[in-house]
Design a protein around this motif. Structure first.
Motif, PDB file in Angstrom:
ATOM      1  N   PRO A   1       0.836  -1.208   0.000  1.00  0.00           N
ATOM      2  CA  PRO A   1       0.000   0.000   0.000  1.00  0.00           C
ATOM      3  C   PRO A   1       0.868   1.254   0.000  1.00  0.00           C
ATOM      4  O   PRO A   1       2.020   1.231   0.421  1.00  0.00           O
ATOM      5  N   THR A   2       0.322   2.324  -0.489  1.00  0.00           N
ATOM      6  CA  THR A   2       1.054   3.581  -0.549  1.00  0.00           C
ATOM      7  C   THR A   2       0.199   4.699   0.042  1.00  0.00           C
ATOM      8  O   THR A   2      -1.031   4.632   0.009  1.00  0.00           O
ATOM      9  N   TRP A   3       0.829   5.722   0.562  1.00  0.00           N
ATOM     10  CA  TRP A   3       0.122   6.838   1.183  1.00  0.00           C
ATOM     11  C   TRP A   3      -0.591   7.696   0.154  1.00  0.00           C
ATOM     12  O   TRP A   3      -1.511   8.431   0.482  1.00  0.00           O
ATOM     13  N   ARG A   4      -0.169   7.622  -1.117  1.00  0.00           N
ATOM     14  CA  ARG A   4      -0.734   8.503  -2.140  1.00  0.00           C
ATOM     15  C   ARG A   4      -2.205   8.220  -2.418  1.00  0.00           C
ATOM     16  O   ARG A   4      -2.959   9.142  -2.741  1.00  0.00           O
ATOM     17  N   ILE A   5      -2.645   6.989  -2.285  1.00  0.00           N
ATOM     18  CA  ILE A   5      -4.030   6.669  -2.619  1.00  0.00           C
ATOM     19  C   ILE A   5      -5.012   7.285  -1.619  1.00  0.00           C
ATOM     20  O   ILE A   5      -5.928   7.998  -2.038  1.00  0.00           O
ATOM     21  N   PRO A   6      -4.876   7.080  -0.311  1.00  0.00           N
ATOM     22  CA  PRO A   6      -5.829   7.738   0.592  1.00  0.00           C
ATOM     23  C   PRO A   6      -5.726   9.263   0.553  1.00  0.00           C
ATOM     24  O   PRO A   6      -6.743   9.963   0.597  1.00  0.00           O
ATOM     25  N   VAL A   7      -4.497   9.794   0.428  1.00  0.00           N
ATOM     26  CA  VAL A   7      -4.330  11.249   0.331  1.00  0.00           C
ATOM     27  C   VAL A   7      -4.968  11.755  -0.967  1.00  0.00           C
ATOM     28  O   VAL A   7      -5.637  12.787  -0.983  1.00  0.00           O
ATOM     29  N   GLY A   8      -4.776  11.022  -2.040  1.00  0.00           N
ATOM     30  CA  GLY A   8      -5.360  11.410  -3.324  1.00  0.00           C
ATOM     31  C   GLY A   8      -6.876  11.383  -3.305  1.00  0.00           C
ATOM     32  O   GLY A   8      -7.528  12.281  -3.839  1.00  0.00           O
TER      33      GLY A   8
END
Length: 76
Positions: A5-12
């Motif tokens: 998982p990456t932080w960019r998806i929920p932030v995006g």
């Protein structure tokens, strides 16, 4: 395909949600006053265009969410 998982998806997703709310409020506040007296056909047409126009910059944003780069990945 990404394995971790990456932080960019929920932030995006949160960023997209906030941006769409701001866009909708701006359209409702400014555009509704301008076209409120127009015939219903033209109002409908303008709101359809404004409802679809936000999709244009979405492609690069989704690419960033998946890859971390604003550019399109090279084709294989």
């Amino acid at each position: 395909m990404r394995e971790e998982p990456t932080w960019r998806i929920p932030v995006g997703v949160l960023g997209l949600f906030v941006a769409l709310i701001i866009y909708a409020v701006l359209v409702a506040v400014f555009v509704s006053d301008i076209i409120g007296s127009w015939p219903v056909f033209w109002q409908t047409l303008v709101y359809i265009v404004l409802g679809v126009i936000w999709i244009r910059p979405l492609r690069r944003f989704l690419i960033w969410m998946e890859t971390g780069s604003w550019r399109e990945p090279p084709k294989r």
